[in-house]
Design an enzyme around this catalytic site. Structure first.
Site: not given
Length: 606
Positions: A13, A131, A423, A453, A519, A549-551
């Site tokens: 992923h 890895h 972001a 959220r 955060r 600030n959010t994406s």
């Protein structure tokens, strides 16, 4: 010694490519940003093309290709796991073996074929690395430290799930490891699945849900699921889980332990999910703290570097910082598998690390993705008859600050795109943190996601300690800290569950979680002059040096990459204003926007 190396991670992923040259990290990006398929695991053809184009190179100009893990060792782990769990895993074995006996058995040959198919020149020699070795290199080699302890924690690589390394100069040497099936990342993912969220993407939701509950199951987790030692090593009772069987993370024995079946996706959240999230989060933090203390003892270092998927658990990172185990902590902003492409490239190059003499890291503020100049942006707008106003950077900042102060939500598309899941001011949606309604407005009308959220604050670095209890820079939004006492508001504490969302807890309620945490991203003029100017202009108008600030995306979609992506997201949501390059677009001025069908019905559950 290789001078220019292209690193690749793929087929699990978050596939990605990264290019490292004589002048450092030139470019890095996840494939999902180009394909528009979230967590895209396909060969990162478009990311490779971007990295080479950014540097003006062809494959023939590259000295080596570096792959982020050892497919042969991974295959041996898969076979060993099926052998140990047979015959219960026969159905899963029949499903996955054709791929492992086919193209997966020759993954490195497949990578070469994919590169040849791009038609970008001769394919250079290919090197592979472990890895966790790639994770460790991504954590230490770009860090600002001459030496450091390096801790990598994730689900599983080939065999390793947790590893401790010692970084010195250009070397990253192994110290200790834990191996599959005993994995902190898989423990956390099991609870993510049990609470009804999607594994490998819903872990963020579980972390955000934790403060709504109480850790009433933490003791049960310690007694029944994880045998945790004082040094942070642990064993899981794998009979309680189902991930060894290949299909799901939890089953009957897990359900018996926690009082019933897993929550179905999109079903109402209950007190049980709140408490399960709080409980596994508490245990995760305890494991990480013990591992950090062992890292300090085993290496003698005063600085710590972190990578691996669990290093994206910014609450646990905040606890390590808060406990003062190390003087400084640096976290790779692309801590997950995407960052493995960068780590592998750095390992293959083994270049000098001149950035350590400056006290700065080598990530270039993680702005390693595509950027678009004003001519390119204007050409798109003009070709599509999009109305806009062009301003100087100073005028744009002032106008945006005014609109934010007036309660508007702004799409902020500036400079190069960020590498990693956050972001950081390149592809962001911004809002006024003082507005108590801003969190619900952004979640429900713009992001189209769950109301619980939390959103993150960006803050002028010079004002961070006035608003948050943070003792070090947090440029990559990977550390959670408490809001400062002087910013908190009194509340009666009577609200429960999601009702706590309606209680203003500080002077910046839109970015204050229900446990008074946030955060944080600290912003300096050196790292991001435009974002720093905007924060300063907002402070001048409001007295507050903080923004939400959010994406720049909606639920189920990757963060926007291009002006086309940004305009489409702008028009599909209730974002009021788009600031892109030197251009300002008002929603009220835009032509009518139509799409066939209701696109929101197509948003995948995640």
């Amino acid at each position: 010694m290789a001078t220019t190396v292209l690193g690749i991670s793929a087929y699990y992923h978050d596939s990605a490519a990264a290019l490292v040259g004589a002048d450092g990290i030139a470019a890095a990006a996840q494939e999902e940003r180009f394909s528009r398929r979230r967590h895209d695991s396909a060969f990162p053809a478009q990311a490779v093309r971007y990295c080479l184009d950014e540097a003006g190179l062809t494959l023939g100009d590259v000295d080596a290709i570096a792959y982020y893990e050892d497919p042969a060792r991974k295959f041996r782990r898969v076979l060993a796991t099926y052998a140990a769990t047979a015959p219960h895993t026969w159905s899963s074995f029949r499903e996955v073996m054709p791929a492992w006996l086919g193209w997966k058995a020759r993954t490195l040959d497949t990578v070469r074929e994919e590169l040849r198919g791009l038609g970008l020149g001769a394919v250079p020699p290919l090197k592979r690395f472990g890895h966790h070795q790639s994770h460790a290199a991504s954590a230490f080699l770009p860090s600002p430290y001459e030496s450091a302890a390096v801790l990598c924690v994730d689900g599983v690589g080939e065999w390793t799930t947790t590893s401790l390394w010692h970084g010195t100069g250009q070397r990253v040497d192994p110290v200790a490891e834990l191996r599959f099936p005993h994995s902190l990342g898989l423990l956390y993912s099991a609870f993510t699945y049990f609470c009804g969220f999607k594994v490998d993407s819903g872990e963020y939701k579980l972390m955000g849900l934790a403060p709504y509950g109480k850790p009433v199951y933490a003791r049960l987790i310690r007694e029944e699921l994880i045998d945790l030692k004082p040094d942070g090593s642990f064993h899981l009772d794998t009979d309680r889980f189902e991930y060894l069987h290949g299909h799901v993370m939890t089953g009957r024995r897990f359900e018996e332990l926690f009082g019933g079946p897993r929550r179905q996706p999109e079903a109402p959240l209950t007190e049980r999910e709140f408490d399960l999230a709080a409980s596994v989060q508490e245990v995760t933090e305890e494991v990480m703290l013990r591992l950090a203390r062992t890292a300090r003892e085993r290496t003698g270092e005063r600085r710590l570097c972190l990578a691996g998927g669990v290093a994206l658990n910014c609450v646990a990172n905040g606890r390590i910082v808060e406990e003062g185990i190390f003087d400084e902590v640096w976290i790779q902003p692309a801590a997950g598998d995407a960052g493995g492409a960068l780590g592998a490239a750095l390992l293959a190059q083994r270049a000098t690390r001149p950035h350590t003499r400056t006290g700065r890291d080598a990530m270039r503020s993680s702005r390693l993705g595509p950027g678009y100049d004003n001519d390119r942006i204007a050409a798109y707008f003009d070709a599509n008859a999009v109305p806009y106003t062009r301003l100087t950077p100073e005028e744009l900042s002032g106008r945006v600050a005014e609109q934010l102060a007036d309660g508007k939500v702004v799409g902020w598309f500036q400079g190069r795109m960020e590498f990693g899941p956050r972001a950081l001011g390149g592809r962001s949606i911004l809002g006024d943190p003082r507005n108590p309604a801003m969190q619900s407005v952004m979640n429900q009308k713009i992001k189209f996601r769950e109301s619980f959220r939390p959103f993150a604050p960006i803050v002028l670095a010079e004002d961070a300690e006035e608003y948050f209890k943070i003792s070090q820079p947090s440029p990559y939004m990977l550390i959670v800290a408490q809001v400062a006492e002087q910013q908190r508001l009194e509340s009666d504490g009577s609200a429960r569950g999601l009702d706590r969302l309606r209680t203003a807890r500080s002077t910046i309620p839109a970015v204050t979680h229900v446990d008074h945490s946030a955060r944080i991203q600290t912003v300096t003029a050196e790292a991001d002059p435009r974002l720093h100017r905007l924060l300063g202009d907002f402070k001048e108008r409001t007295g507050c040096p903080v923004l939400v600030n959010t994406s720049f995306n909606v639920r189920g979609e990757p963060i926007v990459t291009s002006p086309e992506d940004a305009y489409r997201c702008f028009m599909r949501t209730d974002i009021d204003t788009l600031a892109i390059g030197d251009f300002l677009l008002a929603k009220a001025d835009q032509p009518a926007w139509t799409e066939e069908g209701d696109w929101r019905d197509e948003i995948p559950l995640d």
